[in-house]
Design an enzyme around this catalytic site. Structure first.
Site, PDB file in Angstrom:
ATOM      1  N   LYS A   1       0.940  -1.104  -0.083  1.00 18.09           N
ATOM      2  CA  LYS A   1       0.043  -0.055   0.181  1.00 18.09           C
ATOM      3  C   LYS A   1       1.007   1.294  -0.075  1.00 18.09           C
ATOM      4  CE  LYS A   1      -3.678  -2.372   1.916  1.00 18.09           C
ATOM      5  NZ  LYS A   1      -4.343  -3.076   3.383  1.00 18.09           N
TER       6      LYS A   1
ATOM      7  N   GLN B   1      -5.832  -1.765   9.724  1.00 18.46           N
ATOM      8  CA  GLN B   1      -5.282  -3.045   8.959  1.00 18.46           C
ATOM      9  C   GLN B   1      -5.924  -4.059   9.951  1.00 18.46           C
ATOM     10  OE1 GLN B   1      -3.479  -3.325   5.860  1.00 18.46           O
ATOM     11  NE2 GLN B   1      -4.130  -5.351   5.965  1.00 18.46           N
TER      12      GLN B   1
ATOM     13  N   ASP C   1     -11.636   1.683   3.082  1.00 20.21           N
ATOM     14  CA  ASP C   1     -11.612   0.128   2.925  1.00 20.21           C
ATOM     15  C   ASP C   1     -13.179  -0.266   2.790  1.00 20.21           C
ATOM     16  OD1 ASP C   1      -9.702  -1.673   3.270  1.00 20.21           O
ATOM     17  OD2 ASP C   1      -9.329  -1.609   5.378  1.00 20.21           O
TER      18      ASP C   1
END
Ligand code: NAP
Length: 282
Positions: A48, A92, A117
Site C-alpha cells: 500500500k 489493517q 476500506d
C-alpha cells in the site's frame, strides 16, 4: 486450450496510472493504522505504501505496539476522523487477539467519509441501492469488478457464482454483480453440492481461503474464473482454485499471486482519491 491469464498486475498498473493526475490535483492523504506485527499485514502495508508512492499520494503508516489497549486505538481513530488533512484511513486487519472481538466497534468508529476500506455499515449499506451509490466500496470486490472491466468481460445477464459470503468480500461482491444485472448465486459452507452451483457459472469467483477447493471438474468449460483466496503455505501463496488444471478448462483465469491482490491495493488508492473528491464537494 489454455485460458487467458487475467493479470491483476497489468490491470492495477493501468488503474494506478489513471489516478496519478487526480492525485496531483487533489493531493489526498492516506493513513494506514497497524496494531502489532502480523506478517501478512506487514507485506500488505508495504504494498500500500509502495503504490501510494508510485502515484505520488501522501501516505503515512501509524504503527501501534501489539499490546496497545482498545482506548489507544480508538483515540487514534478519533484523531484521524477529525484531522482535515487526512482524506482516508484504514485499520489493517486482523487486529491482535485481545482486540479481535472489538473489530465491529473499531469499524463503527471510522468516519464513513474517510472509510477507504469500505467496511462501515454506511458504505456497505449504500451499495444495496445501486451501482451509482458504490461510492467507497470494499477494495477487494471493487478490484474484482475493475479487473473484469479492464479485460472487457461482460457481466450483464451472466450467471455468476460467488463462493464465500463474508461481509468484506463475498457478500459485497455478490451485490456488485447484482448491481450490474448478473444472475448471482452465493455459496458458503452450508451450500449443498457446491459443484452444482460452480458448474453453471459463466463467471466463478472464489473467496474462501482453502487451497485447491475448486477443481477442474467443478468449472464450466469456457468460464471466467476469479481466484480471490490467499493462503500462505510452505510453497508460497496459494489461491482457492487448482490453477494448473482449471486453466485448461476455463477461458480466462486470475493467478495467485498477481491477480486480485494488486487490484485490491489499486482500488484502495482509488477510494482514497474518491474520498478526497467528495470531501472537497461537501
Ligand atoms: P472469511 O471471512 O473467512 O470468509 C470465507 C467464506 O468462505 C465464508 O463465507 C465461509 O462460509 C466460506 N467457506 C468456508 N469453507 C467453505 C467451503 N468448503 N465451501 C464453500 N464456502 C466455504 O474470509 P474472507 O475475508 O472473505 O477472505 C476469503 C479469502 O480471500 C481468504 O483466503 C483471504 O485471504 C482472501 N482475501 C484476498 C484478498 C486479496 O487482496 N486478494 C483480500 C481479502 C481476502 P462460513 O462463513 O459459513 O464459514
Amino acid at each position: 486450450m489454455s485460458a487467458r491469464i487475467l493479470s491483476g498486475k497489468e490491470a492495477a498498473s493501468a488503474l494506478l496510472g489513471e489516478l496519478t493526475l487526480k492525485v496531483k490535483t487533489l493531493d489526498p492523504k492516506l493513513v494506514v493504522v497497524q496494531v502489532g506485527d502480523n506478517p501478512a499485514s506487514e507485506s500488505y502495508i508495504k504494498q500500500k505504501m509502495k503504490n501510494s508512492q508510485e502515484i505520488g499520494m501522501r501516505a503515512e503508516h501509524r504503527h501501534l505496539p501489539k499490546e496497545s489497549e482498545l482506548s489507544v486505538l480508538m483515540a487514534l481513530i478519533e484523531e484521524l476522523n477529525s484531522d482535515a488533512d487526512v482524506s482516508g484511513f484504514i485499520v489493517q486487519l486482523p487486529l491482535p487477539d485481545h482486540l479481535s472481538a472489538h473489530v465491529p466497534q473499531v469499524i463503527r468508529a471510522i468516519d464513513p467519509k474517510k472509510d477507504v476500506d469500505g467496511f462501515t455499515a454506511y458504505n456497505l449499506g449504500k451499495m444495496f441501492l445501486s451501482k451509482e451509490f458504490e461510492h467507497l466500496p470494499p477494495a477487494t470486490p471493487a478490484g474484482v469488478i475493475a479487473l473484469l472491466e479492464y479485460y472487457d468481460i461482460p457481466i450483464r445477464g451472466q450467471n455468476v457464482t460467488v463462493v464465500g459470503h463474508s461481509n468484506l468480500v463475498g457478500k459485497p461482491l455478490s451485490t456488485m454483480f447484482l448491481n450490474r444485472d448478473a444472475t448471482v448465486t452465493t455459496c458458503h459452507i452450508h451450500t449443498k453440492d457446491l459443484a452444482s452451483h460452480t458448474k453453471t457459472a459463466d463467471i466463478l469467483c472464489v473467496a474462501v481461503g482453502k487451497p485447491g477447493l475448486i477443481t477442474a471438474k467443478m468449472v464450466k468449460p469456457g468460464a471466467v474464473v476469479v481466484d480471490i483466496g490467499i493462503t500462505r503455505t510452505d510453497e508460497g501463496l496459494k489461491g482457492d482454485v487448482d490453477f494448473d488444471a482449471v486453466k485448461e478448462v476455463a477461458s480466462a483465469i486470475t493467478p495467485v499471486p498477481g491477480g486480485i491482490g494488486p487490484m485490491t491495493v489499486a482500488s484502495l488508492m482509488r477510494n482514497c482519491v474518491r474520498a478526497k473528491e467528495r470531501q472537497l464537494e461537501l
